[in-house]
Design a protein around this motif. Structure first.
Motif, PDB file in Angstrom:
ATOM      1  N   GLN A  51       0.859  -1.185   0.000  1.00 36.06           N
ATOM      2  CA  GLN A  51       0.000   0.000   0.000  1.00 36.06           C
ATOM      3  C   GLN A  51       0.894   1.234   0.000  1.00 36.06           C
ATOM      4  OE1 GLN A  51      -2.021   2.199  -0.738  1.00 36.06           O
ATOM      5  NE2 GLN A  51      -3.862   1.462   0.303  1.00 36.06           N
ATOM      6  N   ILE A  52       0.964   1.901  -1.140  1.00 30.87           N
ATOM      7  CA  ILE A  52       1.847   3.052  -1.267  1.00 30.87           C
ATOM      8  C   ILE A  52       1.360   4.240  -0.445  1.00 30.87           C
ATOM      9  CG2 ILE A  52       0.706   4.042  -3.312  1.00 30.87           C
ATOM     10  CD1 ILE A  52       3.562   4.692  -4.355  1.00 30.87           C
ATOM     11  N   ALA A  53       0.087   4.224  -0.039  1.00 31.42           N
ATOM     12  CA  ALA A  53      -0.481   5.344   0.711  1.00 31.42           C
ATOM     13  C   ALA A  53      -0.397   5.140   2.219  1.00 31.42           C
ATOM     14  CB  ALA A  53      -1.933   5.578   0.286  1.00 31.42           C
ATOM     15  N   MET A  54       0.543   4.326   2.693  1.00 30.88           N
ATOM     16  CA  MET A  54       0.770   4.167   4.126  1.00 30.88           C
ATOM     17  C   MET A  54       2.243   3.865   4.345  1.00 30.88           C
ATOM     18  SD  MET A  54      -0.890   0.360   4.883  1.00 30.88           S
ATOM     19  CE  MET A  54      -0.459   0.333   6.619  1.00 30.88           C
ATOM     20  N   GLU A  55       2.701   4.053   5.576  1.00 31.62           N
ATOM     21  CA  GLU A  55       4.105   3.813   5.886  1.00 31.62           C
ATOM     22  C   GLU A  55       4.320   2.468   6.576  1.00 31.62           C
ATOM     23  OE1 GLU A  55       5.631   7.116   8.086  1.00 31.62           O
ATOM     24  OE2 GLU A  55       5.578   8.475   6.366  1.00 31.62           O
ATOM     25  N   ASP A  56       3.446   2.108   7.497  1.00 32.58           N
ATOM     26  CA  ASP A  56       3.674   0.931   8.336  1.00 32.58           C
ATOM     27  C   ASP A  56       3.013  -0.315   7.741  1.00 32.58           C
ATOM     28  OD1 ASP A  56       5.197   2.341  10.314  1.00 32.58           O
ATOM     29  OD2 ASP A  56       3.334   3.249  11.002  1.00 32.58           O
ATOM     30  N   ALA A  57       2.454  -1.163   8.577  1.00 34.85           N
ATOM     31  CA  ALA A  57       1.857  -2.415   8.123  1.00 34.85           C
ATOM     32  C   ALA A  57       0.561  -2.669   8.894  1.00 34.85           C
ATOM     33  CB  ALA A  57       2.838  -3.573   8.307  1.00 34.85           C
ATOM     34  N   ALA A  58      -0.223  -3.618   8.412  1.00 39.81           N
ATOM     35  CA  ALA A  58      -1.508  -3.926   9.050  1.00 39.81           C
ATOM     36  C   ALA A  58      -1.906  -5.363   8.728  1.00 39.81           C
ATOM     37  CB  ALA A  58      -2.594  -2.959   8.584  1.00 39.81           C
ATOM     38  N   ILE A  59      -2.741  -5.920   9.598  1.00 37.30           N
ATOM     39  CA  ILE A  59      -3.290  -7.261   9.409  1.00 37.30           C
ATOM     40  C   ILE A  59      -4.787  -7.140   9.132  1.00 37.30           C
ATOM     41  CG2 ILE A  59      -3.783  -9.479  10.535  1.00 37.30           C
ATOM     42  CD1 ILE A  59      -0.889  -9.118   9.704  1.00 37.30           C
TER      43      ILE A  59
END
Length: 284
Positions: A51-59
């Motif tokens: 996801q280029i529109a975020m910096e971190d990560a998610a589940i």
């Protein structure tokens, strides 16, 4: 002696330039989403959507694989995780829980992949390249980018009515499988419901009975830098619920270029990819 020394120096320079970049392979799905295979905390094998529109990560709550070794606090945040992608190891990665991701993904990961360095999205070869030095951008066209709230914004010209160009900012959005998605304000101001050829429509209602109508249309021309895309798939919303506040430049358009972003995030360099003239993705 001079020739021998020169050859050693030349070899060292070439060797350094080869070592001065990191390659990260990815898979492009039929929905235009980029999938990266990862090993999180040395235990959980996860397919994460870039996801280029975020910096971190998610589940994602719809994950197909277990993420038992990512420990979340009461605010659904997990700090200090390691993410391995082939030979690359990222430390101190933050994950957020219960964020939706794209098709075929257990979650998503953002520009933490690149550690603040210049990087390339190479759709021709299905790989990211992370640079330690300024990359070679010969044959690429520079375009100004604005990096704000974890998003990259670019300017593009929209030909909506005749030959009149309407300039607009778009945030690059690799999580949206389609082409353009216009903000509510832009759609209303430019009367897209009247001026675009409409190809599809769907009405949704929330628990309060308020409705939102999604419409798909065709934009005659979109100019990005010196490149012109024709008959571009373009979506927008009408109805009681109007929550689309920015214009999206979606994954179907992103894949039509190879991209190089400089380290300070102020310039992107683009070159048409092998997908430039492919049929447009249809939102269903």
């Amino acid at each position: 002696m001079f020739k021998k020394t020169s050859l050693i120096l030349l070899f060292s320079t070439v060797f350094f330039s080869v070592q001065a970049q990191q390659t990260i392979p990815f898979r492009l799905t039929k929905h235009n989403n980029i999938i990266v295979k990862t090993l999180v905390n040395k235990k959980d094998s996860l397919d994460l959507m870039f996801q280029i529109a975020m910096e971190d990560a998610a589940i994602s709550p719809e994950k197909q694989r277990k993420a038992d070794h990512i420990v979340f606090d009461k605010d659904e945040i997990s700090e200090n995780n390691t993410v391995q992608i082939g030979k690359l190891t990222l430390n101190n990665v933050r994950f957020t829980d219960n964020q939706m991701a794209g098709h075929e993904a257990d979650g998503k990961i953002g520009t933490v992949l690149f550690g603040g360095k210049a990087f390339k999205i190479d759709y021709d070869h299905n790989q990211f390249i992370v640079y330690d030095q300024a990359p070679d951008v010969k044959d690429y066209q520079p375009i100004v980018t604005l990096y704000d709230h974890e998003g990259f914004y670019i300017v593009a010209d929209n030909v909506i009515d005749g030959d009149k160009q309407q300039e607009a900012y778009f945030v690059l959005q690799s999580g949206y499988s389609g082409g353009l998605l216009y903000s509510n304000d832009f759609a209303a101001e430019k009367e897209l419901d009247k001026k675009l050829k409409i190809t599809g429509e769907k009405t949704l209602k929330n628990s309060s009975g308020k409705s939102i109508i999604t419409k798909q249309g065709i934009l005659p021309f979109l100019k990005v830098g010196n490149s012109v895309l024709k008959d571009v798939s373009a979506g927008f919303f009408i109805g009681d619920l109007k929550k689309q506040t920015v214009n999206y430049f979606g994954a179907d358009l992103l894949r039509r270029f190879n991209w190089v972003f400089d380290a300070d995030r102020k310039t992107a360099y683009i070159k048409p990819s092998k997908y430039f003239s492919e049929p447009y993705y249809i939102i269903k």
